[in-house]
Write a protein that holds these residues in place. Structure first.
Motif, PDB file in Angstrom:
ATOM      1  N   ARG A 260       0.842  -1.189  -0.137  1.00  0.00           N
ATOM      2  CA  ARG A 260       0.199  -0.002   0.142  1.00  0.00           C
ATOM      3  C   ARG A 260       0.816   1.173   0.096  1.00  0.00           C
ATOM      4  O   ARG A 260       0.369   2.224   0.251  1.00  0.00           O
ATOM      5  N   GLU A 328      -7.226  -6.282  -3.308  1.00  0.00           N
ATOM      6  CA  GLU A 328      -8.104  -4.843  -3.352  1.00  0.00           C
ATOM      7  C   GLU A 328      -7.938  -3.936  -4.154  1.00  0.00           C
ATOM      8  O   GLU A 328      -8.906  -2.929  -4.426  1.00  0.00           O
ATOM      9  N   VAL A 330      -5.990  -0.825  -6.272  1.00  0.00           N
ATOM     10  CA  VAL A 330      -5.596   0.553  -5.976  1.00  0.00           C
ATOM     11  C   VAL A 330      -6.450   1.708  -6.216  1.00  0.00           C
ATOM     12  O   VAL A 330      -7.479   1.395  -6.878  1.00  0.00           O
ATOM     13  N   ASP A 331      -6.521   2.767  -5.623  1.00  0.00           N
ATOM     14  CA  ASP A 331      -7.218   3.719  -5.712  1.00  0.00           C
ATOM     15  C   ASP A 331      -6.809   4.826  -6.674  1.00  0.00           C
ATOM     16  O   ASP A 331      -5.582   5.435  -6.381  1.00  0.00           O
ATOM     17  N   GLN A 333      -7.691   7.704  -7.649  1.00  0.00           N
ATOM     18  CA  GLN A 333      -7.349   9.297  -7.043  1.00  0.00           C
ATOM     19  C   GLN A 333      -5.907   9.281  -6.434  1.00  0.00           C
ATOM     20  O   GLN A 333      -5.434  10.329  -6.541  1.00  0.00           O
ATOM     21  N   ARG A 334      -5.680   8.324  -5.778  1.00  0.00           N
ATOM     22  CA  ARG A 334      -4.166   8.269  -5.099  1.00  0.00           C
ATOM     23  C   ARG A 334      -3.111   8.161  -6.335  1.00  0.00           C
ATOM     24  O   ARG A 334      -2.297   8.870  -6.135  1.00  0.00           O
ATOM     25  N   TYR A 335      -3.282   7.585  -7.129  1.00  0.00           N
ATOM     26  CA  TYR A 335      -2.449   7.600  -8.163  1.00  0.00           C
ATOM     27  C   TYR A 335      -2.497   8.956  -8.696  1.00  0.00           C
ATOM     28  O   TYR A 335      -1.226   9.436  -9.167  1.00  0.00           O
ATOM     29  N   THR A 359     -13.481  -2.108 -11.903  1.00  0.00           N
ATOM     30  CA  THR A 359     -13.340  -1.123 -10.736  1.00  0.00           C
ATOM     31  C   THR A 359     -14.577  -1.824  -9.911  1.00  0.00           C
ATOM     32  O   THR A 359     -15.361  -2.185 -10.114  1.00  0.00           O
ATOM     33  N   ASP A 362     -16.714   0.949  -4.665  1.00  0.00           N
ATOM     34  CA  ASP A 362     -16.149   2.090  -3.907  1.00  0.00           C
ATOM     35  C   ASP A 362     -15.017   2.587  -4.880  1.00  0.00           C
ATOM     36  O   ASP A 362     -14.081   3.350  -4.260  1.00  0.00           O
ATOM     37  N   GLY A 363     -14.950   2.280  -6.150  1.00  0.00           N
ATOM     38  CA  GLY A 363     -14.002   3.158  -6.916  1.00  0.00           C
ATOM     39  C   GLY A 363     -12.652   2.628  -6.996  1.00  0.00           C
ATOM     40  O   GLY A 363     -11.661   3.304  -7.659  1.00  0.00           O
ATOM     41  N   MET A 364     -12.285   1.496  -6.394  1.00  0.00           N
ATOM     42  CA  MET A 364     -10.751   0.735  -6.657  1.00  0.00           C
ATOM     43  C   MET A 364     -10.516   0.225  -7.835  1.00  0.00           C
ATOM     44  O   MET A 364     -11.622  -0.529  -8.239  1.00  0.00           O
ATOM     45  N   ARG A 366      -8.933  -2.691  -9.763  1.00  0.00           N
ATOM     46  CA  ARG A 366      -8.027  -4.029  -9.440  1.00  0.00           C
ATOM     47  C   ARG A 366      -8.133  -5.163 -10.520  1.00  0.00           C
ATOM     48  O   ARG A 366      -9.011  -4.970 -11.399  1.00  0.00           O
TER      49      ARG A 366
END
Ligand SMILES: C[S@@+](CC[C@H](N)C(=O)[O-])C[C@H]1O[C@@H](n2cnc3c(N)ncnc32)[C@H](O)[C@@H]1O
Ligand code: SF4
Length: 384
Positions: A260, A328, A330-331, A333-335, A359, A362-364, A366
């Motif tokens: 993470r 799970e 990756v997000d 948005q964090r990328y 997707t 919850d928008g992840m 994977r």
């Protein structure tokens, strides 16, 4: 499994083994003379102090003794390293402290000592439950000995895991399913199941090049991978990472720190770290050769040989490379925050169409079960 947003992991490398397994390219060395552990303890303490001076004020959430074979250390050596850690940083009350162990009887006798020193999770390298396969892998223990060590681990630690290697020469999905079910019957909350990789500069690499070792081809390896997923999911141990299976909430928190993209420090020969200093993420690595590492620490106070700031592009690529190994995902948005740009929507659409990624609600983003066997290609495509 939740870990704090400011999770900080500490990796400690013990670089010695009793013998070198012919498939292994880890930083592990065999020494015929006794190891001067007191000298190592001084060096580990010095390197912890030097690292803490660079990243003060952290709360250590996970500690991992990896190798090599850390179960060859004296419990007092492990205890001294844990004491030094607590002297320089805060340690979370629920800290996870894992130690990798080889499953020989000699090492199992030390488990209680490791427990008293503060270790609360052990990860055993069982590798196979078949004596012929263990011999071929160059292991020094039998399946019986390994299972006995698992029993001692179960009695000594609140958490334990063990590793198996599959896709071994000549292995069939049927035989693997039987072996895996036997393993699951002995497993607690966590199992690591690695496909045999033929690493360059290992005896297995030379043997395969000489035609003396045949490993499963892509289709056979895929069938073994599918068997692994089906058997483990059926037993309540789904994959939370490409090679790691756990019951809900029982994931290895230290490995989650890596996957993470949290912060971690690496101590000991050939250890890697990712340290957040003055707004930069720095990639660090120490001298690999054990004796050269000792001398370096004794003269400079640390063994660091690489210490460079990563660019936003490098940080974002690493985030994808590590995060997409996780079930799970990756997000996105964090990328985008890390890379300074969004992931390419056209590439996402193509990979989604191919069934390699999805997707979640919850928008992840994977990788799917079908995408995992081609994970490297998926990551390369998304990162391009
Ligand atoms: C650093 S090793 C250490 C564990 C311990 N020294 C042992 O061998 O029991 C961690 C794990 O990586 C896995 N491993 C090492 N080399 C591998 C390879 N070439 N292919 C697949 N798995 C490998 C093994 O399952 C091993 O237990
Ligand atoms: S697999 Fe484990 S015991 Fe074997 S050489 Fe590698 S680190 Fe050492």
């Amino acid at each position: 499994m939740t870990i704090p947003a400011d999770a900080f992991g500490l990796y400690v490398h013990w670089p010695f083994c009793l013998s070198k397994c012919p498939y292994c390219d880890f930083n592990s060395h065999v020494r015929h003379a006794a190891i001067d552990e007191a000298r190592f303890v001084r060096a580990f303490k010095a390197e912890i102090a030097a690292t803490a001076a660079r990243v003060p004020g952290r709360t250590v959430s996970t500690i991992f003794f990896g190798g090599g074979t850390p179960s060859l250390m004296q419990p007092a050596t492990v205890g001294a390293i844990l004491d030094a850690t607590a002297q320089h940083w805060s340690v979370a009350p629920d800290v996870e402290v894992t130690l990798e162990a080889n499953p020989t009887s000699v090492e199992a006798t030390r488990f209680r000592g490791f427990r008293s020193a503060g270790v609360n999770r052990v990860s055993l390298g069982v590798q196979a439950l078949d004596d012929t396969a263990l011999k071929e892998l160059g292991r020094l223990h039998t399946a019986r000995e390994a299972l006995d060590a698992v029993a001692v681990a179960r009695a000594s630690f609140e958490r334990y895991s063990f590793d198996l290697i599959y896709a071994r020469p000549g292995q069939t999905p049927q035989a693997w399913a039987v072996e895996l079910k036997r393993a699951i019957a002995e497993a607690g909350e966590h199992l690591s199941l690695y496909q045999l990789t033929i690493e360059q500069d290992t005896p297995f690499f030379a043997l395969r090049a000489a035609g003396k070792l045949t490993t499963p081809d892509d289709d056979a390896a895929r069938a073994l991978y599918d068997t692994t997923q089906a058997v483990c999911a059926g037993a309540g141990l789904p994959a939370y990472e490409i090679s790691n299976h756990a019951r809900p909430g029982a994931q290895c928190r230290h490995n989650l720190v890596y996957w993470r993209a949290h912060e971690y420090a690496g101590i000991g020969p050939g250890a890697h770290g990712r340290l957040d200093i003055a707004g930069e993420r720095r990639a660090t690595a120490t001298e690999k050769q054990p004796e050269a590492w000792l001398t370096r620490v004794e003269s400079l106070g640390h063994g660091v040989v690489t210490d460079e700031a990563l660019s936003p592009e490098q940080i974002a690529d690493e985030f994808l490379l590590m995060g997409l190994r996780l079930a799970e995902g990756v997000d996105p948005q964090r990328y985008a925050r890390l890379a300074g740009r969004q992931l390419n929507p056209r590439r996402i659409a193509i990979l989604r169409e191919e069934g390699a990624i999805e997707t979640t609600a919850d928008g992840m983003l994977r990788v799917t079960l079908a995408g995992f066997p081609v994970l490297d290609a998926v990551v390369a495509d998304l990162a391009a």
